[in-house]
Design a protein around this motif. Structure first.
Motif, short mmCIF file in Angstrom:
data_model
loop_
_atom_site.label_atom_id
_atom_site.label_comp_id
_atom_site.label_asym_id
_atom_site.label_seq_id
_atom_site.Cartn_x
_atom_site.Cartn_y
_atom_site.Cartn_z
N HIS A 1 0.84 -1.21 0.00
CA HIS A 1 0.00 0.00 0.00
C HIS A 1 0.87 1.26 0.00
O HIS A 1 1.12 1.86 1.04
N ASP B 1 -8.60 2.61 -3.86
CA ASP B 1 -8.10 3.24 -2.64
C ASP B 1 -8.16 4.77 -2.69
O ASP B 1 -7.85 5.38 -3.70
N GLY B 2 -8.51 5.32 -1.54
CA GLY B 2 -8.83 6.73 -1.45
C GLY B 2 -10.35 6.87 -1.38
O GLY B 2 -10.87 7.77 -0.74
N HIS C 1 -10.60 0.08 0.50
CA HIS C 1 -10.52 1.21 1.42
C HIS C 1 -11.88 1.23 2.11
O HIS C 1 -12.83 1.83 1.62
N HIS D 1 -5.81 -0.72 5.60
CA HIS D 1 -5.70 0.13 6.80
C HIS D 1 -6.83 -0.02 7.81
O HIS D 1 -7.61 0.89 8.06
N MET E 1 -6.82 8.95 6.81
CA MET E 1 -8.11 8.28 6.56
C MET E 1 -7.85 6.78 6.39
O MET E 1 -7.07 6.42 5.53
N ASP F 1 0.60 2.68 3.70
CA ASP F 1 -0.27 3.79 3.25
C ASP F 1 0.55 5.08 3.15
O ASP F 1 0.06 6.17 3.48
ZN LIG Z 1 -7.10 4.17 1.72
#
Ligand SMILES: [Zn+2]
Length: 426
Positions: A59, A151-152, A178, A231, A277, A304
């Motif tokens: 990540h 992701d995000g 995510h 995460h 986040m 991350d």
């Molecule tokens: Zn993420």
């Protein structure tokens, strides 16, 4: 026998467990391992160090293409090598997003040109990360993508996620989520709890993560896909993963260094480096994440690593983007904060991440004949980082005393990072 390079006197992770041994490297592979490996043209004294397979980060945000003022493949690779990594999986939330094969090939090829770590592109689940229709999944697969993620952002639409899971499951890939509910997190800037109340800041409840994870586990069980949760931030999330594994769901989980190192009280400083986040949560969550990692319910430490330029972070907390750097200090947090043993350290930071990312040349315990992709970490050395190889500096670790230090990183026999002088001959 004259080796190209010898790592002398480390605690080496082998198929027989940890042994104090020398490792002889020639032509990019481990040529000898034991107490009589012969001389080397170059010698690295790794007495007291943990020696094992170079780390794998599943990540990493490298920001190329499109946001090279934050990071690029070269600066991110330098940071990764300094952090002990031999491979990183680049997240696809770039500009443009990596939703087609030619874009994935660009990332992989940039990684090869730089040559410090193997850069494995991940690809979007949905076109443009918009959450509406599937990306060019076949095309991404042909380009070598094995991990799919938006992701995000979370893939919020259950029908879209189900279709993607069925499609990616048939290929043998991983759906990596995510897992943060977009509606429950939309107005929040930090964990919803006593600190957010005191600061008068909108919060993000535990439920934002737990609801998405719980739904995803149901869909993963239904479709049979290899599902990975990114995460993890809540104690309840650890229990959801534990229960799903018990039922036989093909689920893996990661935790970031920052969710193990900090909790929401750090946000009381309103230092925007602590804005991430999912948010830093409560002390009890932090302890549960560490325990989950130690136990192995959580499979991997994943950084991350999220570079942002100073001008973007030096704004009021509410306006700052989410994320902090992580590549250069992840090993220190795994050792100094999570207190992993040597075996657990390499399992959670190399062996299992390499398996999740389908990287057969990585995450191999050391033995004669395997690629010399190796890290030597001094678990007892304490140090205070003063700088970073990243183009960005958004890291509370800079200036913090840390325990555990990466000494040398090798990629197929080439030293890609060294923090101590290398002795020729001997
Ligand atoms: Zn993420």
């Amino acid at each position: 026998m004259m080796n190209d390079l010898v790592l002398r006197g480390g605690s080496v992770l082998t198929p027989e467990g940890v042994v104090v041994a020398d490792v002889g490297v020639s032509n990019g592979v481990i040529a000898a391992l034991g107490t009589t490996v012969g001389e080397g043209k170059t010698t690295l004294d790794v007495t007291g160090c943990w020696v094992g397979p170079a780390l794998v980060d599943i990540h990493t945000h490298l920001r190329e293409p499109g946001q090279e003022w934050k990071e690029d493949v070269e600066s991110g690779s330098l940071a990764a090598a300094a952090g002990g990594f031999g491979a990183v999986v680049a997240m696809p939330n770039t500009m443009p997003a990596i939703d087609a094969g030619h874009l994935a090939r660009f990332i992989r090829d940039r990684g090869r040109e730089v040559g410090l770590v193997d850069v494995m592109p991940s690809g979007c689940i949905t076109l443009g990360r918009a959450g509406i229709s599937m990306s060019h999944i076949d095309d991404l697969w042909k380009a070598g993508v094995r991990i799919f993620t938006d992701d995000g952002d979370s893939v919020a639409n259950s029908a879209v996620l189900r279709s993607a899971m069925e499609y990616i499951s048939a290929l043998g890939g991983v759906v990596s989520q995510h897992a943060v509910d977009p509606d429950l997190s939309s107005v929040g800037h930090m964990h919803e709890g006593s600190v957010s109340s005191r600061l008068g800041m909108y919060g993000i409840p535990h439920a934002a993560d737990d609801i998405t994870l719980a739904r995803d586990l149901v869909l993963a069980e239904m479709t049979g896909v290899r599902y990975h949760v990114q995460h993890l931030s809540t104690a309840n999330g650890v229990e959801l993963v534990r229960e799903a594994k018990r039922r036989g769901v093909a689920v893996t989980a990661e935790v970031s260094p920052h969710h193990m190192a900090f909790d929401h009280t750090a946000v009381a400083t309103t230092d925007s480096n602590f804005k991430v986040m999912p948010p830093l949560r409560e002390s009890s969550d932090r302890q549960a994440l560490i325990a989950g990692l130690v136990e192995g319910i959580i499979d991997a430490v994943a950084t991350d690593h999220a570079p942002h330029a100073a001008l973007e972070k030096e704004v009021p907390f509410e306006e700052a983007p989410n994320g902090m750097l992580g590549l250069e200090w992840a090993a220190s947090i795994a050792i100094g904060v999570a207190a992993l043993t040597q075996e657990a350290f390499f399992d959670r930071m190399s062996i299992r991440p390499a398996a999740i990312a389908s990287l057969p040349e990585h995450g191999q315990v050391l033995q004669v004949g395997t690629a010399a992709t190796i890290v030597a970490v001094d678990p007892l050395h304490t140090w205070t980082p003063t700088t970073t190889f990243s183009k960005s500096r958004n890291a509370p670790y800079i200036g913090m005393e840390l325990a555990g230090k990466v000494r040398h990183t090798l990629l197929r026999g080439v030293v890609t990072f060294s923090d101590t002088p290398i002795v020729a001959g001997q």
